[in-house]
Design a protein around this motif. Structure first.
Motif, mmCIF file in Angstrom:
data_model
loop_
_atom_site.group_PDB
_atom_site.id
_atom_site.type_symbol
_atom_site.label_atom_id
_atom_site.label_comp_id
_atom_site.label_asym_id
_atom_site.label_seq_id
_atom_site.Cartn_x
_atom_site.Cartn_y
_atom_site.Cartn_z
ATOM 1 N N TYR A 129 1.041 -1.054 0.078
ATOM 2 C CA TYR A 129 -0.131 0.353 -0.235
ATOM 3 C C TYR A 129 0.977 1.089 -0.292
ATOM 4 C CZ TYR A 129 -4.181 3.001 1.658
ATOM 5 O OH TYR A 129 -4.921 3.591 1.851
ATOM 6 N N GLU A 130 0.940 1.680 -1.184
ATOM 7 C CA GLU A 130 1.725 3.033 -1.342
ATOM 8 C C GLU A 130 1.246 4.321 -0.625
ATOM 9 O OE1 GLU A 130 4.436 5.290 -4.661
ATOM 10 O OE2 GLU A 130 2.419 4.629 -5.011
ATOM 11 N N MET A 131 2.133 4.861 0.743
ATOM 12 C CA MET A 131 0.940 6.219 1.164
ATOM 13 C C MET A 131 1.785 7.142 1.604
ATOM 14 S SD MET A 131 0.094 4.516 4.545
ATOM 15 C CE MET A 131 0.312 5.823 5.649
ATOM 16 N N HIS A 132 1.179 8.286 1.361
ATOM 17 C CA HIS A 132 2.317 9.066 1.622
ATOM 18 C C HIS A 132 2.182 9.771 3.204
ATOM 19 C CE1 HIS A 132 3.479 13.843 2.086
ATOM 20 N NE2 HIS A 132 3.643 13.784 1.321
ATOM 21 N N VAL A 133 2.949 9.667 4.410
ATOM 22 C CA VAL A 133 2.545 9.774 5.647
ATOM 23 C C VAL A 133 1.578 11.253 6.102
ATOM 24 C CG1 VAL A 133 3.603 10.533 7.681
ATOM 25 C CG2 VAL A 133 4.588 8.925 6.625
ATOM 26 N N THR A 164 -3.633 11.446 6.871
ATOM 27 C CA THR A 164 -4.226 12.211 7.098
ATOM 28 C C THR A 164 -4.931 13.585 8.271
ATOM 29 O OG1 THR A 164 -2.043 12.033 9.301
ATOM 30 C CG2 THR A 164 -3.517 10.203 9.171
ATOM 31 N N LYS A 165 -3.632 14.256 7.006
ATOM 32 C CA LYS A 165 -3.405 15.891 6.936
ATOM 33 C C LYS A 165 -5.286 16.420 7.002
ATOM 34 C CE LYS A 165 -1.793 19.841 7.236
ATOM 35 N NZ LYS A 165 -1.571 20.170 8.922
ATOM 36 N N SER A 166 -5.938 15.804 6.558
ATOM 37 C CA SER A 166 -7.496 16.118 6.459
ATOM 38 C C SER A 166 -8.548 16.193 7.049
ATOM 39 C CB SER A 166 -8.146 15.242 4.789
ATOM 40 O OG SER A 166 -9.277 16.018 4.921
ATOM 41 N N LYS A 167 -9.112 17.767 7.460
ATOM 42 C CA LYS A 167 -9.647 17.300 8.786
ATOM 43 C C LYS A 167 -10.977 16.576 9.212
ATOM 44 C CE LYS A 167 -9.907 22.716 9.194
ATOM 45 N NZ LYS A 167 -10.416 23.366 8.956
ATOM 46 N N THR A 168 -10.957 15.991 7.437
ATOM 47 C CA THR A 168 -11.922 14.737 7.825
ATOM 48 C C THR A 168 -11.425 13.592 8.157
ATOM 49 O OG1 THR A 168 -11.441 14.134 5.724
ATOM 50 C CG2 THR A 168 -12.653 15.873 5.536
ATOM 51 N N ALA A 169 -9.785 13.331 8.586
ATOM 52 C CA ALA A 169 -9.284 12.330 8.442
ATOM 53 C C ALA A 169 -9.469 12.308 11.195
ATOM 54 C CB ALA A 169 -7.932 12.254 8.724
ATOM 55 N N VAL A 190 -8.591 12.702 13.161
ATOM 56 C CA VAL A 190 -7.893 12.115 14.314
ATOM 57 C C VAL A 190 -6.672 13.763 15.182
ATOM 58 C CG1 VAL A 190 -6.623 10.590 12.745
ATOM 59 C CG2 VAL A 190 -5.726 13.037 12.774
ATOM 60 N N LYS A 191 -5.770 13.583 16.192
ATOM 61 C CA LYS A 191 -5.423 14.098 16.825
ATOM 62 C C LYS A 191 -4.224 14.261 17.054
ATOM 63 C CE LYS A 191 -7.347 11.158 21.502
ATOM 64 N NZ LYS A 191 -6.759 10.792 22.271
ATOM 65 N N CYS A 192 -4.045 13.710 15.580
ATOM 66 C CA CYS A 192 -2.651 14.227 15.128
ATOM 67 C C CYS A 192 -1.446 14.070 13.855
ATOM 68 C CB CYS A 192 -0.508 13.556 16.094
ATOM 69 S SG CYS A 192 -1.196 13.432 17.582
ATOM 70 N N PRO A 193 -2.896 15.407 13.286
ATOM 71 C CA PRO A 193 -3.072 15.094 12.043
ATOM 72 C C PRO A 193 -1.705 14.826 11.476
ATOM 73 C CG PRO A 193 -4.006 17.100 12.765
ATOM 74 C CD PRO A 193 -3.575 16.124 13.955
ATOM 75 N N GLY A 194 -1.700 14.277 9.740
ATOM 76 C CA GLY A 194 -0.499 15.017 8.944
ATOM 77 C C GLY A 194 0.989 14.629 9.861
ATOM 78 N N THR A 195 0.742 13.486 10.211
ATOM 79 C CA THR A 195 2.118 12.966 11.216
ATOM 80 C C THR A 195 2.901 11.829 11.954
ATOM 81 O OG1 THR A 195 1.205 12.725 13.793
ATOM 82 C CG2 THR A 195 1.718 14.707 12.801
ATOM 83 N N TYR A 196 3.570 11.168 11.355
ATOM 84 C CA TYR A 196 4.106 9.270 12.402
ATOM 85 C C TYR A 196 2.608 8.958 13.117
ATOM 86 C CZ TYR A 196 7.996 10.919 10.123
ATOM 87 O OH TYR A 196 9.406 11.816 9.670
ATOM 88 N N LEU A 197 2.746 9.712 14.092
ATOM 89 C CA LEU A 197 1.044 9.797 15.065
ATOM 90 C C LEU A 197 -0.196 9.608 14.757
ATOM 91 C CD1 LEU A 197 2.766 11.605 18.819
ATOM 92 C CD2 LEU A 197 3.335 9.420 17.535
ATOM 93 N N GLY A 198 0.167 10.402 13.312
ATOM 94 C CA GLY A 198 -1.718 10.461 12.870
ATOM 95 C C GLY A 198 -1.813 9.040 12.563
ATOM 96 N N VAL A 199 -0.566 7.980 11.294
ATOM 97 C CA VAL A 199 -0.892 6.849 10.773
ATOM 98 C C VAL A 199 -0.900 5.843 12.015
ATOM 99 C CG1 VAL A 199 0.512 5.719 10.154
ATOM 100 C CG2 VAL A 199 0.882 7.802 9.854
ATOM 101 N N ILE A 200 -0.049 6.202 13.139
ATOM 102 C CA ILE A 200 -0.810 5.244 14.395
ATOM 103 C C ILE A 200 -2.700 5.289 14.760
ATOM 104 C CG2 ILE A 200 -0.631 4.448 16.919
ATOM 105 C CD1 ILE A 200 2.086 5.717 16.111
ATOM 106 N N GLU A 201 -2.784 6.337 14.378
ATOM 107 C CA GLU A 201 -4.490 5.964 14.856
ATOM 108 C C GLU A 201 -5.724 5.108 13.185
ATOM 109 O OE1 GLU A 201 -6.277 10.404 16.794
ATOM 110 O OE2 GLU A 201 -4.319 10.631 16.065
ATOM 111 N N LYS A 202 -4.893 5.631 12.324
ATOM 112 C CA LYS A 202 -5.626 4.618 11.671
ATOM 113 C C LYS A 202 -5.052 3.356 11.171
ATOM 114 C CE LYS A 202 -8.470 8.175 9.792
ATOM 115 N NZ LYS A 202 -9.889 8.420 10.270
#
Length: 693
Positions: free
Chosen positions: A154-158, A162-167, A169-181
């Protein structure tokens, strides 16, 4: 008797020989420069400081060992900020570009902090290097070690994930945001995430001192050993090291591997007009391929080319790979424009390049997956001939043939069959197995799957290059209207084509790679080169998960089937010969009439019968016979079940022409074919039937 006691926090760490090494009594700073006449270490108190708090001179007599400058500085600790500064000849005609005023990034820096600054002289000053404390409690984490033949990538951009407000998540656009998803990735069923560049790069385009365009994708490396500071939630210098490790550990706990997209083909310093940030100011003629000893060769299309087969640069690349594998537990690498690694120090393509072979044979990288983008920007195209069996490749031929077949291009029937069967024409001659083919139809570079069936032309005006950027050869179609439409006939065709291509991809021999968002029809509004679009054009819109839940359901069940079904992920090529004395071949091809296929025919319709693997390859007996029917024509066709399948009870698995939920049967229990073995295939459709156990 001594008893071995496991230690959950003790891990095999790898210490690169250069850079800033934290010690009990201080920090050892080491840097390579053969031609420098003097070297300085600049120390800073704060990230925003424009001037150093202290400047330390390396002593030529006591601090230089061969071509390495090395100094121990006592009483400083992790978090210390620094630059190097090198004096030497300014002789561009000889490839030397020393600038005693330039602040230089340590090539082995393990973290950067802050932003670019401009000095009073107008010279760009790069972010500061950070002394890193690499201690981390991995809690016994190890590489996941999925067999590559069983992988779904699964190719993805960190940031974009999760940067969009629609995500939400508590930490959008970050390594920690990936964890949330991670639960989403688990539900989808992928085995690995392939992260677009996460090593340090300029957040803005600084080529030619221009700092106004976003460098969203990150294919412009600045510090190969450093995780990108822009993806850290905590902005404390060095926090990105800890947060990146937390992300890797969490993904591993979920059974998901982490593959890094690495760019060992150029740096962000550009050509003669670009800034001096690191390599240029330390040993320009060693780090870059130069023509006539002075001009930057541009095999990367980005202004310069890393001199990967020079012994010093080769050593740096190896230390870097080992650093990521053993200090960050990375499971593999995808090498951007990897054909550059096949060029010698003069830029010539060479057979059996030492760099390529050494990566494959390095014992410290033995647990990793290594994947090549087997071409470069200067015309080298090595798909099918890059490295040996350890190297997998992005199969660009697969992409083009699959797109052409489903678009209805003439002459693509045989090519599509070959790709479906594992691309033996490309890999078998060198003894490379099917999993050397990383099958893909879309990547970050180009149209998304949704846009591939919605646009004939690229729409890149937002990039600010007057639409001149991006590939013009997209092998796409809009089926009647450019972009979004409500016309029922067009939307039906687009829906089918997306399912056709996803089904083909995930049921082909080899290793499938899907792009983040394709499973929910993410769109870039026709932009096929969104490298500078750090906005809603590129970000994952999480509303699409609900809006296109039918496509998500389709993809996750395709992945589930693939992971459970060895028939579609063999470790050996299909041969057309009988399997286990059943007297039927492992693969056979038929025309819609049920007769054997004439490959010279021009129509784009066929049947593939793939038999279950032998007991040697499938000892648990999980494999089932599969029939795939393809109708890429614009007309409805009636297919006949080939005689070879008459004595078998079949269940429908996929019907791309049916509306959800009838498009896929997760338990492979769809209705059996009608009596008489005749099967109606609507235009632009695919059916898959699976034998009953």
């Amino acid at each position: 008797m001594l008893m071995r006691q496991p230690c959950p926090t003790l891990q095999f760490a790898y210490a690169p020989p250069f850079g800033a090494t934290l010690q009990d009594t201080g920090v050892q700073f080491s840097v390579f420069s053969r031609s420098a006449t003097a070297m300085r270490l600049l120390l800073y108190n704060k990230v925003g400081d424009r001037e150093p708090s202290e400047i330390l001179e390396f002593d030529r007599d006591t601090d230089r060992w061969g071509d390495v400058w090395s100094m121990h500085v006592p009483a400083i600790a992790a978090g210390q900020l620094y630059h190097f500064q090198a004096c030497g000849p300014w002789a561009p005609e000889r490839g030397q570009r020393f600038d005693s005023t330039a602040r230089l990034i340590d090539p082995y820096a393990q973290a950067l902090a802050g932003e670019f600054q401009k000095g009073s002289d107008g010279v760009v000053r790069p972010p500061k290097c950070v002394v890193v404390d690499s201690d981390f409690d991995w809690e016994g984490d190890r590489h996941v070690r999925h067999d590559i033949s069983e992988s779904v990538i699964y190719e993805m951009h960190v940031k974009g994930f999760t940067k969009s407000k629609t995500a939400k998540v508590k930490c959008p656009g970050t390594y920690l945001g990936v964890i949330e998803k991670i639960p989403y990735l688990q539900e989808l069923g992928v085995t690995a995430v392939e992260l677009m560049p996460v090593n340090e790069f300029p957040i803005k385009d600084i080529n030619g001192n221009k700092m106004d365009r976003s460098n969203y994708w990150g294919y412009d490396p600045m510090a190969f050993f450093s995780p990108h500071r822009g993806y850290a939630h905590d902005k404390t210098p060095g926090a990105q090291v800890r947060e990146f490790k937390e992300m890797v550990k969490a993904l591993h706990k979920a059974g998901i591997e982490v593959i890094l997209d690495v760019v060992f083909n150029h740096t962000c310093e550009g050509n003669e007009k670009g800034p001096t940030l690191s390599f240029k100011g330390l040993e320009n003629s060693v780090y870059y391929i130069l023509s006539e000893g002075q001009h930057f060769c541009n095999y990367s299309g980005c202004g310069n080319t890393l001199n990967g087969n020079h012994p010093v640069v080769r050593e740096m690349i190896f230390h870097c790979l080992r650093h990521w594998v053993h200090n960050y537990h990375i499971d593999g690498f995808r090498f951007d424009l990897a054909s550059i690694l096949s060029r010698d120090t003069k830029g010539n393509l060479i057979p059996n390049p030492p760099m390529v072979e050494l990566i494959a044979e390095d014992p410290l990288l033995a647990d990793t997956k290594i994947i090549a983008e087997a071409w470069d920007a200067a015309g080298a195209y090595q798909v099918g001939s890059f490295g040996g069996a350890r190297w997998a490749e992005w199969n660009g031929r697969y992409r083009d043939d699959a797109r052409g077949f489903w678009r209805g291009d003439g002459g693509t029937l045989g090519a599509m069959a070959t790709r479906l069967a594992g691309s033996s024409d490309l890999y078998e001659h060198d003894g490379r197995p099917p999993h050397c083919s990383i099958n893909l139809i879309t990547t970050h570079d180009g149209f998304t799957m949704n846009d591939l069936v919605s646009y004939k032309e690229k729409h890149n005006m937002a990039n600010g290059e007057n639409g001149c950027d991006g590939d013009n050869h997209n092998i796409s179609d809009n089926y009647g209207v450019e972009g979004p439409t409500r016309k029922k006939a067009i939307t039906v065709t687009r829906d089918r084509q997306i399912r056709n291509m996803l089904s083909t991809l995930l049921l082909s021999q080899g290793v499938p790679m899907i792009v983040s968002g394709d499973e929910v029809r993410r769109t870039q509004k026709g932009n096929n080169n969104a490298y500078c679009q750090d906005n809603d054009i590129s970000w994952f819109d999480w509303r699409l998960v609900k809006k296109h839940d039918d496509v998500f359901r389709f993809v996750k069940n395709l992945i589930k089937f693939r992971r459970e079904q060895p028939t579609v992920r063999r470790k050996n090529y299909l041969t057309g010969q009988p399997v286990d004395g059943r007297m039927i071949p492992d693969v056979s091809w038929y025309a819609p009439s049920g007769h054997h296929l004439e490959w010279s025919q021009s129509e784009l319709a066929m049947v593939a019968y793939i038999a279950a693997p032998s007991r040697v390859d499938d000892p648990e007996g999980l494999g089932r016979d599969i029939v795939m029917m393809f109708n890429s024509t614009g007309q409805e066709r009636t297919f006949k079940m080939p005689e070879i399948g008459w004595g078998t009870n079949w269940n429908l698995f996929i019907d791309t022409a049916a509306e959800s939920p009838g498009d896929i049967y997760p338990d492979v229990d769809g209705p059996m074919p009608a009596a008489g073995h005749s099967i109606v295939m609507p235009c632009h459709s695919m059916k898959v039937m699976v034998s009953q156990q």
